[in-house]
Design a protein around this motif. Sequence first.
Motif, PDB file in Angstrom:
ATOM      1  N   ILE A 340       0.843  -1.203   0.000  1.00 54.35           N
ATOM      2  CA  ILE A 340       0.000   0.000   0.000  1.00 54.35           C
ATOM      3  C   ILE A 340       0.877   1.251   0.000  1.00 54.35           C
ATOM      4  O   ILE A 340       0.631   2.204  -0.755  1.00 54.35           O
ATOM      5  N   ARG A 341       1.923   1.263   0.836  1.00 49.71           N
ATOM      6  CA  ARG A 341       2.795   2.438   0.914  1.00 49.71           C
ATOM      7  C   ARG A 341       3.607   2.618  -0.366  1.00 49.71           C
ATOM      8  O   ARG A 341       3.816   3.747  -0.827  1.00 49.71           O
ATOM      9  N   LEU A 342       4.040   1.515  -0.961  1.00 54.02           N
ATOM     10  CA  LEU A 342       4.804   1.588  -2.212  1.00 54.02           C
ATOM     11  C   LEU A 342       3.946   2.171  -3.330  1.00 54.02           C
ATOM     12  O   LEU A 342       4.402   3.041  -4.098  1.00 54.02           O
ATOM     13  N   GLU A 343       2.702   1.713  -3.442  1.00 53.22           N
ATOM     14  CA  GLU A 343       1.796   2.233  -4.470  1.00 53.22           C
ATOM     15  C   GLU A 343       1.566   3.729  -4.272  1.00 53.22           C
ATOM     16  O   GLU A 343       1.570   4.501  -5.242  1.00 53.22           O
ATOM     17  N   ALA A 344       1.382   4.151  -3.023  1.00 55.56           N
ATOM     18  CA  ALA A 344       1.153   5.570  -2.738  1.00 55.56           C
ATOM     19  C   ALA A 344       2.362   6.409  -3.127  1.00 55.56           C
ATOM     20  O   ALA A 344       2.217   7.516  -3.678  1.00 55.56           O
ATOM     21  N   ASP A 345       3.556   5.908  -2.845  1.00 57.17           N
ATOM     22  CA  ASP A 345       4.774   6.639  -3.220  1.00 57.17           C
ATOM     23  C   ASP A 345       4.864   6.804  -4.734  1.00 57.17           C
ATOM     24  O   ASP A 345       5.298   7.856  -5.243  1.00 57.17           O
ATOM     25  N   GLN A 346       4.442   5.785  -5.463  1.00 55.96           N
ATOM     26  CA  GLN A 346       4.519   5.833  -6.927  1.00 55.96           C
ATOM     27  C   GLN A 346       3.468   6.762  -7.528  1.00 55.96           C
ATOM     28  O   GLN A 346       3.731   7.449  -8.513  1.00 55.96           O
ATOM     29  N   VAL A 347       2.267   6.778  -6.950  1.00 53.14           N
ATOM     30  CA  VAL A 347       1.170   7.576  -7.501  1.00 53.14           C
ATOM     31  C   VAL A 347       1.183   9.014  -6.989  1.00 53.14           C
ATOM     32  O   VAL A 347       1.040   9.966  -7.766  1.00 53.14           O
ATOM     33  N   ILE A 348       1.379   9.183  -5.687  1.00 57.88           N
ATOM     34  CA  ILE A 348       1.311  10.512  -5.073  1.00 57.88           C
ATOM     35  C   ILE A 348       2.685  11.148  -4.964  1.00 57.88           C
ATOM     36  O   ILE A 348       2.835  12.366  -5.113  1.00 57.88           O
ATOM     37  N   GLY A 349       3.706  10.322  -4.734  1.00 56.51           N
ATOM     38  CA  GLY A 349       5.059  10.820  -4.533  1.00 56.51           C
ATOM     39  C   GLY A 349       5.476  10.647  -3.085  1.00 56.51           C
ATOM     40  O   GLY A 349       4.662  10.798  -2.176  1.00 56.51           O
ATOM     41  N   GLU A 350       6.757  10.321  -2.884  1.00 64.33           N
ATOM     42  CA  GLU A 350       7.248  10.141  -1.525  1.00 64.33           C
ATOM     43  C   GLU A 350       7.142  11.438  -0.733  1.00 64.33           C
ATOM     44  O   GLU A 350       7.447  12.521  -1.249  1.00 64.33           O
ATOM     45  N   ASP A 351       6.720  11.315   0.515  1.00 61.20           N
ATOM     46  CA  ASP A 351       6.617  12.462   1.435  1.00 61.20           C
ATOM     47  C   ASP A 351       5.644  13.537   0.956  1.00 61.20           C
ATOM     48  O   ASP A 351       5.695  14.684   1.428  1.00 61.20           O
ATOM     49  N   LYS A 352       4.778  13.190   0.014  1.00 54.39           N
ATOM     50  CA  LYS A 352       3.766  14.141  -0.442  1.00 54.39           C
ATOM     51  C   LYS A 352       2.397  13.715   0.081  1.00 54.39           C
ATOM     52  O   LYS A 352       2.094  12.522   0.153  1.00 54.39           O
ATOM     53  N   ASP A 353       1.591  14.711   0.441  1.00 58.03           N
ATOM     54  CA  ASP A 353       0.271  14.416   0.993  1.00 58.03           C
ATOM     55  C   ASP A 353      -0.769  14.210  -0.100  1.00 58.03           C
ATOM     56  O   ASP A 353      -0.632  14.711  -1.228  1.00 58.03           O
ATOM     57  N   LEU A 354      -1.795  13.469   0.247  1.00 60.86           N
ATOM     58  CA  LEU A 354      -2.958  13.300  -0.621  1.00 60.86           C
ATOM     59  C   LEU A 354      -3.627  14.658  -0.802  1.00 60.86           C
ATOM     60  O   LEU A 354      -3.877  15.380   0.170  1.00 60.86           O
ATOM     61  N   THR A 355      -3.914  15.034  -2.045  1.00 61.11           N
ATOM     62  CA  THR A 355      -4.443  16.381  -2.282  1.00 61.11           C
ATOM     63  C   THR A 355      -5.856  16.409  -2.859  1.00 61.11           C
ATOM     64  O   THR A 355      -6.523  17.431  -2.792  1.00 61.11           O
ATOM     65  N   CYS A 356      -6.334  15.287  -3.416  1.00 56.59           N
ATOM     66  CA  CYS A 356      -7.665  15.321  -4.021  1.00 56.59           C
ATOM     67  C   CYS A 356      -8.273  13.926  -4.096  1.00 56.59           C
ATOM     68  O   CYS A 356      -7.566  12.910  -4.009  1.00 56.59           O
ATOM     69  N   PHE A 357      -9.576  13.900  -4.281  1.00 59.49           N
ATOM     70  CA  PHE A 357     -10.336  12.659  -4.363  1.00 59.49           C
ATOM     71  C   PHE A 357      -9.864  11.815  -5.544  1.00 59.49           C
ATOM     72  O   PHE A 357      -9.818  10.578  -5.461  1.00 59.49           O
ATOM     73  N   GLU A 358      -9.476  12.458  -6.644  1.00 56.90           N
ATOM     74  CA  GLU A 358      -9.078  11.738  -7.856  1.00 56.90           C
ATOM     75  C   GLU A 358      -7.819  10.891  -7.626  1.00 56.90           C
ATOM     76  O   GLU A 358      -7.657   9.834  -8.248  1.00 56.90           O
ATOM     77  N   GLN A 359      -6.924  11.364  -6.756  1.00 52.16           N
ATOM     78  CA  GLN A 359      -5.716  10.578  -6.478  1.00 52.16           C
ATOM     79  C   GLN A 359      -6.063   9.234  -5.839  1.00 52.16           C
ATOM     80  O   GLN A 359      -5.437   8.215  -6.144  1.00 52.16           O
ATOM     81  N   LEU A 360      -7.042   9.233  -4.966  1.00 51.88           N
ATOM     82  CA  LEU A 360      -7.456   7.992  -4.325  1.00 51.88           C
ATOM     83  C   LEU A 360      -7.937   6.965  -5.341  1.00 51.88           C
ATOM     84  O   LEU A 360      -7.739   5.760  -5.178  1.00 51.88           O
ATOM     85  N   GLN A 361      -8.610   7.449  -6.388  1.00 49.42           N
ATOM     86  CA  GLN A 361      -9.143   6.545  -7.401  1.00 49.42           C
ATOM     87  C   GLN A 361      -8.052   5.842  -8.201  1.00 49.42           C
ATOM     88  O   GLN A 361      -8.306   4.842  -8.869  1.00 49.42           O
ATOM     89  N   GLN A 362      -6.823   6.371  -8.151  1.00 47.85           N
ATOM     90  CA  GLN A 362      -5.708   5.760  -8.867  1.00 47.85           C
ATOM     91  C   GLN A 362      -4.984   4.703  -8.032  1.00 47.85           C
ATOM     92  O   GLN A 362      -4.112   4.006  -8.542  1.00 47.85           O
ATOM     93  N   LEU A 363      -5.356   4.580  -6.764  1.00 51.10           N
ATOM     94  CA  LEU A 363      -4.691   3.633  -5.864  1.00 51.10           C
ATOM     95  C   LEU A 363      -5.453   2.304  -5.875  1.00 51.10           C
ATOM     96  O   LEU A 363      -6.254   2.010  -4.998  1.00 51.10           O
ATOM     97  N   HIS A 364      -5.195   1.496  -6.886  1.00 50.26           N
ATOM     98  CA  HIS A 364      -5.956   0.270  -7.105  1.00 50.26           C
ATOM     99  C   HIS A 364      -5.663  -0.791  -6.053  1.00 50.26           C
ATOM    100  O   HIS A 364      -6.569  -1.526  -5.629  1.00 50.26           O
ATOM    101  N   TYR A 365      -4.406  -0.898  -5.622  1.00 49.10           N
ATOM    102  CA  TYR A 365      -4.085  -1.910  -4.612  1.00 49.10           C
ATOM    103  C   TYR A 365      -4.739  -1.558  -3.277  1.00 49.10           C
ATOM    104  O   TYR A 365      -5.242  -2.443  -2.566  1.00 49.10           O
TER     105      TYR A 365
END
Length: 519
Positions: A340-365
Amino acid sequence: MELEPLAMCSVMQIFTKVPFDTVLFSLIITTILIVVLTTFSYLISSFLPRMNIFCSCETCQAYLTSSWSKDFDNLCDWYTHLLQNSPTKTIHIHMLRNTITANPDNVEYMLKTRFENYPKGKNFSMILGDFLGRGIFNVDGELWSFQKKMASLELNKSSIRSFAFDIINYEIKHRLVPLLLSKQDNHVLDMQDVFKRFSFDSMCKFSFGLDPMCLEQSFPISHFAMSFDLASKLSAERAMTVSPLVWKLKRLFNLGSEKRLQEAVRMINILAKEVIRQRRKMGFCDHKDLLSRFMNSVNDEAYLRDIVISFLLAGRDTVASALTSFFWLLAKHPEVESAIRLEADQVIGEDKDLTCFEQLQQLHYLQAATYESMRLYPPVQFNSKFCLHDDVLPDGTSLKSGTRVTYHPYAMGRLEQIWGHDCLEFKPQRWLKDGMFYPQNPFKYPIFQGGLRLCLGKEIALLELKSVTLSLLRKFHIQLAPPFYKTPRFSPGLTATFTYGLPVKVRERRTENLCHGKL
């Protein structure tokens, strides 16, 4: 012939020698006894003919004597065992007049094909009536249609999702994270309690535009929250009694659990009325919260109270239950947490916060892990309807009018015939195809119900679940604390609640990395 006046005279003399207040007291007691006996006779004649209290079958006797508890920690696990061993995946608890099924074809038939023949029913509404009143979870017909229409008009708007996203992320950043940071250094924290407080604050802000501040670092004790939990527990226990006669008599005389239920409901009513009063005082015409939308169309205070309670049941208890189970599983499966953390780093970026609802939709795992957690530990373990007219389910089960019919998501998640030989394993990848989330048939995964009663708050609930999970996993290392259990033990209630909470120890990942020389 002369004896009659003499007898009457003797009676009058006796009465004139007895103090008036004693006579009055005797008359009152006699009247009460007549009322009680009449009521008891009515209840007996009304309910006993329809109950098979003295059924001698093995299943009913195990239920009546609780002998099942020798082999199973939870009632839901015993039901699962029975359903797993049933050729049709349907069983009968005759003494409760309850047919329980884990057959997806039956579930689709109840929720979609013959929806009109399987309402909540008057019996169910009566069981939960003191707690939920005429809220959407406890009604059928026009009342249900009105509330569904009003809620769906708002919840389907993209603007309401953005509104929910902003509230949830504010609560995470400014309350949840600071609270966990303050509870490090070997403190044992009950995350189930934390999740209930978090979801209560979030739901009140989203639904009512009010902030109860239950998640402040001062950790205030909420009498309302305790009353809400108690009312949920005691209402659920009504449904488990052998006959409704039991709890109805206790309610008539205001005894035991029914007395405690009424006390809890009184506390709930106080808060619900205060919520409505404050919203009226602040005005509701220009506000985004759900209650304001309803108040533009509803003037009935009691009805608004029921709507308030339904919102809280949906938004507080189910989300807190799902988060508790999810973090219990993640603590036992560090490989899923890492993915889960690896996918978030790849989609959102390391040490970057979630900024919008659309980003969550890209986190398939993350989506797959969330669904997999609720497959094994659904927030609502079973759901009941009542058969309106005589019917036959797709598996051949015959039903008489008035039969309670229960479908069991908890058991369905543990059926090899539905999920394969690895059905008891926590495997998020079963929901992925080529790295993309792939949903299953809703009638074999009825966590959000299905058909016309599909959960209206599904997307908001998933938004909250995923936002909290992602934020905490990236910020903290969360480890289970004693006592350790192989499987959770659940308390009676309308939603699944861990009997002993979820005790954990929390450590900030930045601190953990510094200790290991990674920064």
